[in-house]
Design a protein around this motif. Sequence first.
Motif, PDB file in Angstrom:
ATOM      1  N   SER B  65       0.800  -1.217  -0.109  1.00  0.00           N
ATOM      2  CA  SER B  65      -0.023  -0.165   0.114  1.00  0.00           C
ATOM      3  C   SER B  65       0.722   1.231  -0.073  1.00  0.00           C
ATOM      4  O   SER B  65       0.586   2.215  -0.710  1.00  0.00           O
ATOM      5  CB  SER B  65      -1.148  -0.081   1.212  1.00  0.00           C
ATOM      6  OG  SER B  65      -1.360   1.228   1.327  1.00  0.00           O
ATOM      7  N   LEU B  66       1.953   1.099   0.950  1.00  0.00           N
ATOM      8  CA  LEU B  66       2.779   2.353   1.097  1.00  0.00           C
ATOM      9  C   LEU B  66       3.502   2.737  -0.513  1.00  0.00           C
ATOM     10  O   LEU B  66       3.694   3.772  -0.813  1.00  0.00           O
ATOM     11  CB  LEU B  66       3.712   2.458   2.249  1.00  0.00           C
ATOM     12  CG  LEU B  66       3.426   2.885   3.493  1.00  0.00           C
ATOM     13  CD1 LEU B  66       4.496   2.918   4.270  1.00  0.00           C
ATOM     14  CD2 LEU B  66       2.681   3.969   3.529  1.00  0.00           C
ATOM     15  N   LEU B  67       4.029   1.663  -1.095  1.00  0.00           N
ATOM     16  CA  LEU B  67       4.815   1.667  -2.367  1.00  0.00           C
ATOM     17  C   LEU B  67       4.035   2.001  -3.291  1.00  0.00           C
ATOM     18  O   LEU B  67       4.344   3.003  -4.189  1.00  0.00           O
ATOM     19  CB  LEU B  67       5.104   0.139  -2.416  1.00  0.00           C
ATOM     20  CG  LEU B  67       6.161   0.059  -3.785  1.00  0.00           C
ATOM     21  CD1 LEU B  67       7.617   1.060  -3.505  1.00  0.00           C
ATOM     22  CD2 LEU B  67       6.795  -1.409  -4.089  1.00  0.00           C
ATOM     23  N   GLY B  68       2.570   1.739  -3.181  1.00  0.00           N
ATOM     24  CA  GLY B  68       1.647   2.112  -4.057  1.00  0.00           C
ATOM     25  C   GLY B  68       1.483   3.670  -4.166  1.00  0.00           C
ATOM     26  O   GLY B  68       1.572   4.460  -5.153  1.00  0.00           O
ATOM     27  N   LEU B  69       1.608   4.204  -3.094  1.00  0.00           N
ATOM     28  CA  LEU B  69       1.601   5.583  -2.854  1.00  0.00           C
ATOM     29  C   LEU B  69       2.696   6.229  -3.380  1.00  0.00           C
ATOM     30  O   LEU B  69       2.628   7.359  -4.322  1.00  0.00           O
ATOM     31  CB  LEU B  69       1.271   6.198  -1.357  1.00  0.00           C
ATOM     32  CG  LEU B  69       1.331   7.509  -1.302  1.00  0.00           C
ATOM     33  CD1 LEU B  69       0.532   8.517  -1.590  1.00  0.00           C
ATOM     34  CD2 LEU B  69       1.504   7.809   0.521  1.00  0.00           C
ATOM     35  N   CYS B  70       4.004   5.661  -3.117  1.00  0.00           N
ATOM     36  CA  CYS B  70       5.193   6.367  -3.480  1.00  0.00           C
ATOM     37  C   CYS B  70       5.377   6.167  -4.957  1.00  0.00           C
ATOM     38  O   CYS B  70       6.146   6.810  -5.623  1.00  0.00           O
ATOM     39  CB  CYS B  70       6.230   5.692  -2.691  1.00  0.00           C
ATOM     40  SG  CYS B  70       6.450   5.972  -0.808  1.00  0.00           S
ATOM     41  N   GLN B  71       4.826   5.017  -5.745  1.00  0.00           N
ATOM     42  CA  GLN B  71       4.989   5.091  -7.103  1.00  0.00           C
ATOM     43  C   GLN B  71       3.855   5.873  -7.911  1.00  0.00           C
ATOM     44  O   GLN B  71       4.305   6.051  -8.822  1.00  0.00           O
ATOM     45  CB  GLN B  71       4.924   3.377  -7.451  1.00  0.00           C
ATOM     46  CG  GLN B  71       6.253   2.700  -6.758  1.00  0.00           C
ATOM     47  CD  GLN B  71       6.284   1.379  -7.501  1.00  0.00           C
ATOM     48  OE1 GLN B  71       5.328   0.559  -7.575  1.00  0.00           O
ATOM     49  NE2 GLN B  71       7.618   0.861  -7.434  1.00  0.00           N
ATOM     50  N   PHE B  72       2.731   5.767  -7.217  1.00  0.00           N
ATOM     51  CA  PHE B  72       1.848   6.620  -7.817  1.00  0.00           C
ATOM     52  C   PHE B  72       2.216   7.993  -7.780  1.00  0.00           C
ATOM     53  O   PHE B  72       1.994   8.971  -8.922  1.00  0.00           O
ATOM     54  CB  PHE B  72       0.437   6.562  -6.974  1.00  0.00           C
ATOM     55  CG  PHE B  72      -0.616   7.441  -7.440  1.00  0.00           C
ATOM     56  CD1 PHE B  72      -1.309   6.998  -8.401  1.00  0.00           C
ATOM     57  CD2 PHE B  72      -1.093   8.780  -6.946  1.00  0.00           C
ATOM     58  CE1 PHE B  72      -2.383   7.681  -8.977  1.00  0.00           C
ATOM     59  CE2 PHE B  72      -2.111   9.545  -7.313  1.00  0.00           C
ATOM     60  CZ  PHE B  72      -2.757   8.882  -8.291  1.00  0.00           C
ATOM     61  N   LEU B  73       2.827   8.693  -7.000  1.00  0.00           N
ATOM     62  CA  LEU B  73       3.402  10.155  -7.223  1.00  0.00           C
ATOM     63  C   LEU B  73       4.621   9.968  -7.499  1.00  0.00           C
ATOM     64  O   LEU B  73       5.555   9.060  -7.575  1.00  0.00           O
ATOM     65  CB  LEU B  73       3.352  10.661  -5.640  1.00  0.00           C
ATOM     66  CG  LEU B  73       2.078  10.914  -4.953  1.00  0.00           C
ATOM     67  CD1 LEU B  73       2.465  11.233  -3.334  1.00  0.00           C
ATOM     68  CD2 LEU B  73       1.212  12.005  -5.570  1.00  0.00           C
ATOM     69  N   PRO B  74       4.906  11.372  -8.308  1.00  0.00           N
ATOM     70  CA  PRO B  74       6.340  11.340  -8.894  1.00  0.00           C
ATOM     71  C   PRO B  74       7.323  11.325  -7.768  1.00  0.00           C
ATOM     72  O   PRO B  74       7.174  11.409  -6.618  1.00  0.00           O
ATOM     73  CB  PRO B  74       6.076  12.694  -9.765  1.00  0.00           C
ATOM     74  CG  PRO B  74       5.062  13.411  -9.032  1.00  0.00           C
ATOM     75  CD  PRO B  74       3.946  12.613  -8.421  1.00  0.00           C
ATOM     76  N   GLY B  75       8.701  11.622  -7.954  1.00  0.00           N
ATOM     77  CA  GLY B  75       9.569  11.747  -7.298  1.00  0.00           C
ATOM     78  C   GLY B  75      10.465  10.510  -7.167  1.00  0.00           C
ATOM     79  O   GLY B  75      10.474   9.452  -7.677  1.00  0.00           O
ATOM     80  N   PRO B  76      11.635  10.386  -6.117  1.00  0.00           N
ATOM     81  CA  PRO B  76      12.394   9.206  -6.203  1.00  0.00           C
ATOM     82  C   PRO B  76      11.722   8.295  -5.080  1.00  0.00           C
ATOM     83  O   PRO B  76      11.521   8.678  -4.098  1.00  0.00           O
ATOM     84  CB  PRO B  76      13.629   9.943  -5.458  1.00  0.00           C
ATOM     85  CG  PRO B  76      13.214  11.517  -4.915  1.00  0.00           C
ATOM     86  CD  PRO B  76      12.212  11.727  -5.475  1.00  0.00           C
ATOM     87  N   ASN B  77      11.398   6.949  -5.723  1.00  0.00           N
ATOM     88  CA  ASN B  77      10.345   6.364  -5.096  1.00  0.00           C
ATOM     89  C   ASN B  77      10.957   5.849  -3.670  1.00  0.00           C
ATOM     90  O   ASN B  77      10.104   5.673  -2.705  1.00  0.00           O
ATOM     91  CB  ASN B  77      10.104   5.224  -5.891  1.00  0.00           C
ATOM     92  CG  ASN B  77       9.225   5.582  -7.278  1.00  0.00           C
ATOM     93  OD1 ASN B  77       8.698   6.321  -7.054  1.00  0.00           O
ATOM     94  ND2 ASN B  77       9.533   4.625  -8.123  1.00  0.00           N
ATOM     95  N   VAL B  78      12.382   5.361  -3.600  1.00  0.00           N
ATOM     96  CA  VAL B  78      12.761   4.693  -2.353  1.00  0.00           C
ATOM     97  C   VAL B  78      12.765   5.833  -1.227  1.00  0.00           C
ATOM     98  O   VAL B  78      12.553   5.443  -0.168  1.00  0.00           O
ATOM     99  CB  VAL B  78      13.963   4.128  -2.479  1.00  0.00           C
ATOM    100  CG1 VAL B  78      14.399   3.401  -1.403  1.00  0.00           C
ATOM    101  CG2 VAL B  78      13.815   3.013  -3.721  1.00  0.00           C
ATOM    102  N   ILE B  79      13.387   7.030  -1.945  1.00  0.00           N
ATOM    103  CA  ILE B  79      13.295   8.210  -0.542  1.00  0.00           C
ATOM    104  C   ILE B  79      11.721   8.568  -0.245  1.00  0.00           C
ATOM    105  O   ILE B  79      11.721   8.807   0.998  1.00  0.00           O
ATOM    106  CB  ILE B  79      13.878   9.394  -1.188  1.00  0.00           C
ATOM    107  CG1 ILE B  79      15.375   9.239  -1.662  1.00  0.00           C
ATOM    108  CG2 ILE B  79      13.977  10.615  -0.686  1.00  0.00           C
ATOM    109  CD1 ILE B  79      15.923  10.086  -2.607  1.00  0.00           C
TER     110      ILE B  79
END
Lengths: 173, 202
Positions: B65-79
């Motif tokens: 779920s959290l990764l979904g948010l981070c990949q959904f939004l632009p930006g450096p995913n792991v950061i």
Amino acid sequence: MALLADLFFQFAILFCVAFGGASALLPEMHRVVVEQKHWLDDATFTHLYAIAQAAPGPNGLVVTLIGWEVAGLPGALAATLGMCLPMSIVIYLLMRHWHRFAGHPVQLAVQMGVAPLAVGLVAAGAFMIGQAAGLAWGGLVLVGLVALLQMHTRLHPLWLIGLGAAAGLLGWV
Amino acid sequence: MPRVPAEPETPQPAAGAFSCTPPSLKELFLGFSSVGLSGFGGVLPFARRMLVEERKWLSPEDFNSLLGLCQFLPGPNVINLSVAVGARYRGVAGSVVAVLGLLGGPLLIVLALGALYSRFGDLPQVQGMLRGVAAAGCGLLVATAWRMGLAVSAKRVFLPFALLVFVLVALLRWPMPVVMVGLVLLAATVAHLYRKHHGAAG
């Protein structure tokens, strides 16, 4: 000071449209850093990308190296902060509400639509690096070979980077 | 996707938490340091292993779920992911510490390499080597793009968008923010219509 602010803002803007990770940003980084601002030339841009490739850590650290090359340690920090800060704040504010939006038709549509765009951006990144490096035939053969090995074997990418370094050292690229 | 009812504004949402004891700031720093230093060309798999399997700070569902948010939004995913995990357990301080842990070690290494480059970058051997590494990196990107392309659903509808982006960004050199804002809207609209027509199966 103006240069530091410029570094910060250029990378902040860049990472606000970074779908598909830092590799997808290479064409835009090149456009801004080499073509528009003339902070670096093609060769240096290629070299910095290579150094970031060969170092451990997230892909985005090429940004740190660009900042370093343009304005030393303060430049490295300004560029890195520009990369991290804006989206970090957005994530921080949104994460609490994400579970309500996740699975919503709009979210699923955007997710589905963004995927092919990221493919195009990463391919554009590969094209950009090949072009900035001014690869000759030997270099293009190496690109193809590494791509095939990466797709069809379970070799660790570090071996492929080592292969590239050796071929480059021998002057084949 | 489990739908949790809207929760009250608690500083440390415990709902769905997987870990028995929330990590301290020091543990967050050390955990993300180990992630940052372990990967070459992307550290996401290592982040998953540390968060879900080793330290159990997130359940597999929470991670997705959290990764979904981070990949959904632009930006450096792991950061982005480290910000989210840090914030979840220790608020703002947790985010800052997690990002510092993730980036600190690699940053020092990269800066040391940058200093070496400033000193020895003019040597033809070094230049040759770096050109070779860049070519290898280019090959890795080709493979990544290919693999991502294979994972795209409804290829006949959506792969032309990949081609369009490539032409606009790589060949015509249009500014990426303009291209992306336009094409995200267009591609999402097409995806919305596609999902409607195909019973939202995609």
